[in-house]
Design an enzyme around this catalytic site. Structure first.
Site, PDB file in Angstrom:
ATOM      1  N   HIS A 162       0.958   5.198   1.232  1.00 37.58           N
ATOM      2  CA  HIS A 162       0.210   6.032   2.357  1.00 37.58           C
ATOM      3  C   HIS A 162       0.871   7.270   2.359  1.00 37.58           C
ATOM      4  O   HIS A 162       2.073   7.700   2.553  1.00 37.58           O
ATOM      5  CB  HIS A 162       0.169   5.348   3.763  1.00 37.58           C
ATOM      6  CG  HIS A 162      -0.427   6.221   4.885  1.00 37.58           C
ATOM      7  ND1 HIS A 162      -1.773   6.311   4.900  1.00 37.58           N
ATOM      8  CD2 HIS A 162       0.270   7.090   5.784  1.00 37.58           C
ATOM      9  CE1 HIS A 162      -2.093   7.049   5.998  1.00 37.58           C
ATOM     10  NE2 HIS A 162      -0.933   7.680   6.350  1.00 37.58           N
ATOM     11  N   ASN A 217       0.795  -1.099   0.077  1.00 35.18           N
ATOM     12  CA  ASN A 217       0.007   0.042   0.119  1.00 35.18           C
ATOM     13  C   ASN A 217       1.074   1.052  -0.156  1.00 35.18           C
ATOM     14  O   ASN A 217       2.030   1.363   0.496  1.00 35.18           O
ATOM     15  CB  ASN A 217      -0.871   0.167   1.089  1.00 35.18           C
ATOM     16  CG  ASN A 217      -1.764   1.105   1.413  1.00 35.18           C
ATOM     17  OD1 ASN A 217      -2.378   1.859   0.537  1.00 35.18           O
ATOM     18  ND2 ASN A 217      -1.852   1.831   2.557  1.00 35.18           N
ATOM     19  N   ASP A 235      -2.345   0.661   8.070  1.00 35.92           N
ATOM     20  CA  ASP A 235      -1.054   1.541   7.811  1.00 35.92           C
ATOM     21  C   ASP A 235       0.095   0.971   8.820  1.00 35.92           C
ATOM     22  O   ASP A 235       1.008   1.867   9.136  1.00 35.92           O
ATOM     23  CB  ASP A 235      -1.434   2.998   8.109  1.00 35.92           C
ATOM     24  CG  ASP A 235      -2.297   3.495   6.850  1.00 35.92           C
ATOM     25  OD1 ASP A 235      -2.486   2.757   5.860  1.00 35.92           O
ATOM     26  OD2 ASP A 235      -3.175   4.333   7.204  1.00 35.92           O
ATOM     27  N   SER A 295       4.870   6.812   2.160  1.00 34.74           N
ATOM     28  CA  SER A 295       5.452   5.515   2.550  1.00 34.74           C
ATOM     29  C   SER A 295       5.156   4.468   1.673  1.00 34.74           C
ATOM     30  O   SER A 295       3.440   4.507   1.678  1.00 34.74           O
ATOM     31  CB  SER A 295       5.307   5.153   4.157  1.00 34.74           C
ATOM     32  OG  SER A 295       5.499   6.297   4.932  1.00 34.74           O
TER      33      SER A 295
HETATM   34  C1  GRF Z   1      -2.590   9.002  -2.717  1.00 31.79           C
HETATM   35  O1  GRF Z   1      -2.237  10.281  -2.045  1.00 31.79           O
HETATM   36  C2  GRF Z   1      -2.361   7.881  -1.887  1.00 31.79           C
HETATM   37  O2  GRF Z   1      -1.223   7.927  -1.144  1.00 31.79           O
HETATM   38  C3  GRF Z   1      -3.403   7.890  -1.035  1.00 31.79           C
HETATM   39  O3  GRF Z   1      -4.769   8.287  -1.677  1.00 31.79           O
HETATM   40  C4  GRF Z   1      -4.185   9.165  -2.822  1.00 31.79           C
HETATM   41  C5  GRF Z   1      -4.617   8.440  -3.864  1.00 31.79           C
HETATM   42  O4  GRF Z   1      -4.313   9.205  -5.232  1.00 31.79           O
HETATM   43  N1  GRF Z   1      -3.621   6.668  -0.264  1.00 31.79           N
HETATM   44  P1  GRF Z   1      -4.412   8.411  -6.427  1.00 31.79           P
HETATM   45  O5  GRF Z   1      -5.921   7.736  -6.505  1.00 31.79           O
HETATM   46  O6  GRF Z   1      -3.501   7.579  -6.696  1.00 31.79           O
HETATM   47  O7  GRF Z   1      -4.536   9.634  -7.469  1.00 31.79           O
END
Ligand code: GRF
Length: 200
Positions: free
Chosen positions: A113, A111, A149, A140
């Site tokens: 984050h 994932n 997370d 991360s």
């Molecule tokens: C990103 O900032 C990611 O880190 C978070 O949600 C957002 C998703 O953006 N988990 P995208 O859909 O990849 O444009």
């Protein structure tokens, strides 16, 4: 090199998913081959990006399942297995996964984050980093484990927090770092999975 079959799970915009698809398309040695993009929201803009890139894009609407998270996940799991998926990248996937699903894909699911974990787990990470007076923020990539997370960190990237930053300006500074970091971290994860396959 053998390429692991990759599924990217999204809920919205899909810019991180797009970065992964682009990285895989640009490098014949990239260790993952995107075979499926799956969204829990039928209206997710990222589905169209995947289709345009020639990757199978499906939606499984979690709302159809009401409160029955496991029934939703059974359908997701069956779809992933039907596509012979070997590694999952969560990219803005906004559903908390049950222990059942996490266990089923343990060591195979990562994932991204938007914080410097272990700081600021959960939502509103950028605002919380600003409110905490942090000097820097970032993103991360981590293995997915039972706690949200909380899995082992694979890679991180840092950005400064500047005077006058808002959650939006900080998110805009962080996002390009996410797009750079995620393909690199996925490479590391795939290498580990391939090593484990060879050992096992
Ligand atoms: C990103 O900032 C990611 O880190 C978070 O949600 C957002 C998703 O953006 N988990 P995208 O859909 O990849 O444009």
């Amino acid at each position: 090199m053998r390429r692991l079959k990759l599924a990217v799970l999204i809920s919205g915009r899909g810019s991180n998913m797009e970065a992964l698809l682009n990285a895989a398309a640009a490098d014949p040695d990239f260790p993952a081959q995107p075979v499926l993009v799956l969204s829990n929201r039928p209206e997710a803009a990222g589905l169209k990006i995947a289709e345009a890139a020639g990757v199978a894009a499906v939606s499984i609407d979690h709302k159809t399942y009401g409160k029955d998270r496991e029934a939703f996940e059974f359908h997701v799991d069956a779809t992933l297995r039907g596509a012979n998926v070997e590694v999952i990248a969560l990219a803005g996937f906004m559903r908390v996964l049950t222990p059942w699903f996490v266990k089923r894909w343990e060591g195979r699911m990562i994932n991204i984050h938007p914080s410097l974990l272990p700081k600021h787990k959960g939502l509103d990470t950028h605002q919380r980093a600003i409110d905490a007076g942090d000097a820097e923020a970032g993103c991360s990539v981590h293995w997915v484990s039972a706690g949200v997370d909380e899995g082992e960190i694979i890679a991180q990237a840092r950005v400064p927090i500047l005077t006058g930053d808002t959650a939006d300006s900080l998110a805009a500074r962080t996002l390009p770092e996410e797009h750079r970091l995620y393909p690199e971290a996925l490479k590391i994860a795939c290498k580990k999975i391939l090593e484990d396959m060879t050992d096992g």
